[in-house]
Scaffold this motif. Structure first.
Motif, PDB file in Angstrom:
ATOM      1  N   SER A 358       1.154  -1.079  -0.134  1.00 39.64           N
ATOM      2  CA  SER A 358       0.355   0.352   0.533  1.00 39.64           C
ATOM      3  C   SER A 358       0.571   1.569  -0.341  1.00 39.64           C
ATOM      4  CB  SER A 358      -0.942   0.324   1.265  1.00 39.64           C
ATOM      5  OG  SER A 358      -1.813   1.123   1.314  1.00 39.64           O
ATOM      6  N   GLN A 360      -0.831   3.961   0.606  1.00 42.40           N
ATOM      7  CA  GLN A 360      -1.582   4.934   0.788  1.00 42.40           C
ATOM      8  C   GLN A 360      -1.426   5.234   2.489  1.00 42.40           C
ATOM      9  OE1 GLN A 360      -4.076   6.845  -0.804  1.00 42.40           O
ATOM     10  NE2 GLN A 360      -2.771   5.412  -2.932  1.00 42.40           N
ATOM     11  N   ARG A 362      -3.866   5.161   5.713  1.00 42.34           N
ATOM     12  CA  ARG A 362      -4.332   4.547   6.352  1.00 42.34           C
ATOM     13  C   ARG A 362      -4.434   4.651   7.490  1.00 42.34           C
ATOM     14  NH1 ARG A 362      -4.634  -0.945   3.043  1.00 42.34           N
ATOM     15  NH2 ARG A 362      -2.608  -0.776   3.965  1.00 42.34           N
ATOM     16  N   PRO A 529       5.860   7.240   1.172  1.00 46.92           N
ATOM     17  CA  PRO A 529       4.902   6.318   0.496  1.00 46.92           C
ATOM     18  C   PRO A 529       6.079   4.827  -0.003  1.00 46.92           C
ATOM     19  CG  PRO A 529       4.501   8.107  -0.458  1.00 46.92           C
ATOM     20  CD  PRO A 529       5.469   8.304   0.355  1.00 46.92           C
TER      21      PRO A 529
END
Length: 592
Positions: A358, A360, A362, A529
């Motif tokens: 991922s 993102q 989250r 990221p």
């Protein structure tokens, strides 16, 4: 066996015995603590003596102006206790004041970033309540090294060299203490700090004439918080000086801040993992993130937990991303984070684990519907936090790290303490004291909506995060330096020990990893990221598979990540053990 077998040999033996054990990030602190045990002191006498010694042995990683978090269990007690040595923000440390100074982040260096120092008071109350030795005896080791000299670690000398220009040009009192004829000292050179030796001697002298050992320690605490230390520190901090942002600012800490703070004790949070109970400090630390990670991983197949395999490394990295996002969205002083450890919360997070990396951020949504969003600042260039010691940011500012010391004695007392802050490069040296103030406020946000927003009297959410584990008949205490990596580096060690059958030394030696896909707790607070950092020894197959899944993998070197120390005791037999990290060539265990 579903886990990758441990290496056929380790870098050093796991020490085993029946008398007492110590593991510390510096050999001198380990030797001092073991010397106290040999002279009849208990684990609390020993850890305090070793803790004050760390101020001298690892001055680039901790200091008297810093803070600490500990976990300890007194012999015969049913559960551990948290030692809270994290001071809060001073009364004048408001968001409005920092904004008026033209800042959007709390600086990473300079007295404006100083929380109220908490480490010394925490050591003193632990000694008062659970030790047996006189303060004069406990402090004699640190006084001797400060007065007569202690060899500088190569890493400490390198740190001084990196900030030598800052010292010469802007922090002359630091230059006076740490430079030799205007130049950085050589690795191994004896460094003396007579001002700090005098501080410790004055703390001891404050108790002269007191009727009892406890009263003598109380007198030292008063002298620290209301006497010459508070006066000298607050007066010096008030003079404008250079901060990491490049501007000059005055600190806001004052004598009333010192006198208003007391270290103390708290109940820990806990979680179960593979039949064991793991204890951490509360949501004013990052500790509950480790508990949440263990809860997410607990029911998974062993094949998904092994960090030496592609599937296991991916699962651990993705789990860490989730719990660290929850840390930044929900943790802070006074935050109630127990809901993140419930079955419903951990089941929901587990379902978010996917086969691909991922990119993102989250966080989970709290029961009240909230989830604070920090600014996601991408780093300017390649920054690999935690892979060096100390960490050096792209800007050239040198950031400190942390220390660790763990002790278990023959009576069954066990303690793990993670001291940090007040590094020699934190802010200018206070000449009368021989040390500087810390910079823990840099983990606070200048956004009142944040659960870790800067506010007078609020503790900054610390990264300091020791662990205590009840493993059947065994009690284990462990911890590591590393800032945001502390719980990340502990997770593979705990999983390897409790699910993979590794000894502590085998688990510490094994190649490890961490994610950088979280908001850095320290200035300038970047976020990478899908970032993953791994030791080269983890293997090309693991690296290739991680990259194929979308992880932005950085190879850190063969032996670069983690500085874990651990001790343990079998409560049925009384046998004790200790293990220490080989990386950096300075951590050692001692005992018999």
């Amino acid at each position: 066996m579903s886990f990758t077998p441990p290496p056929p040999f380790t870098t050093r033996p796991q020490l085993r015995g029946t008398f007492g054990m110590v593991a510390a990030t510096h050999t001198t602190a380990a030797a001092v603590a073991q010397a106290v045990l040999e002279r009849g002191g208990n684990a609390f006498d020993a850890v305090c003596a070793g803790g004050f010694t760390l101020h001298i042995a690892e001055p680039h990683l901790n200091g008297p102006g810093g803070d600490l978090v500990g976990l300890f269990q007194v012999a015969g007690a049913d559960e551990p206790t948290v030692l809270m040595g994290q001071g809060p923000a001073p009364a004048a440390a408001t968001i409005d004041h920092f904004r008026a100074e033209g800042l959007d982040l709390v600086p990473g260096a300079g007295a404006l970033a100083a929380a109220i120092p908490g480490a010394v008071d925490a050591w003193l109350i632990l000694l008062r309540d659970h030790g047996t030795w006189e303060l004069s005896d406990v402090l004699s080791y640190a006084i001797g090294y400060a007065r007569d000299g202690h060899p500088l670690l190569p890493q400490a000398a390198a740190t001084i060299d990196r900030v030598a220009d800052l010292f010469r040009e802007n922090w002359p009192t630091s230059a006076d203490l740490w430079l030799v004829d205007g130049a950085a000292p050589a690795a191994g050179a004896l460094h003396r700090n007579p001002a700090y030796a005098a501080v410790l001697e004055r703390l001891v002298a404050a108790g002269d004439g007191a009727a009892s050992r406890a009263e003598r320690i109380q007198a030292a605490r008063r002298e620290w918080s209301t006497g010459f230390v508070a006066r000298a520190a607050s007066a010096f901090a008030a003079v404008p000086h250079r901060h990491s942002t490049g501007g000059d600012h005055a600190g806001v800490i004052d004598e009333a801040d010192f006198s208003g703070f007391e270290a103390g004790y708290e109940r820990p949070l806990r979680a179960r993992f593979r039949g064991r109970t793991v204890f951490k400090a509360g949501g004013w630390t990052q500790g509950p993130a480790l508990l949440a990670a263990l809860r997410i991983l607990d029911p998974l197949e062993d094949a998904l937990l092994d960090p030496a395999t592609p599937a296991g490394a991916h699962t651990i990295i993705e789990t860490l991303k989730l719990v660290l996002a929850d840390r930044d969205a929900h943790f802070g002083d006074g935050a109630q984070v127990e809901w993140l450890l419930t079955d419903s919360a951990t089941d929901a997070r587990r379902r978010e684990l996917g086969d691909a990396a991922s990119a993102q951020w989250r966080p989970a949504t709290a029961p009240d519907g909230s989830a604070w969003q920090p600014p996601l600042r991408r780093p300017d260039g390649t920054v690999v936090p935690g892979t060096g010691e100390p960490t050096v940011a792209k800007s050239g500012e040198t950031r400190g790290d942390t220390c660790q010391i763990d002790v278990v004695d023959r009576w069954g007392n066990i303690v793990a303490v993670t001291p940090s802050g007040g590094w020699l490069q934190s802010s200018p040296t206070i000449p009368e004291l021989g040390f500087c103030l810390g910079t823990r406020l840099q983990v606070s946000w200048l956004d009142p909506a944040s659960p870790s927003a800067l506010a007078p009297g609020r503790r900054p959410r610390t990264t300091l995060s020791p662990t205590l584990i009840h493993d059947g008949d065994t009690t284990i205490a462990l911890g590591t330096p590393g800032g945001d990596q502390q719980d990340q580096w502990q997770l593979p060690v705990i999983v390897r020990m409790l699910a993979g059958g590794y000894s502590a030394q085998e688990a510490i030696d094994a190649p490890t990893l961490h994610t950088t896909a979280m908001v850095d707790s320290f200035w300038p607070r970047s976020w990478t990221p899908a970032g993953a950092v791994v030791e080269d020894r983890i293997g090309a197959d693991v690296v290739d598979e991680l990259r194929s899944r979308g992880h932005d993998v950085v190879l850190a070197g063969e032996w670069a990540l983690g500085r874990l120390c651990a001790v343990g005791r079998d409560r049925a037999t009384g046998a004790v053990w200790a293990a220490a990290n080989p990386r950096g060539m300075q951590s050692y265990a001692a005992g018999r």
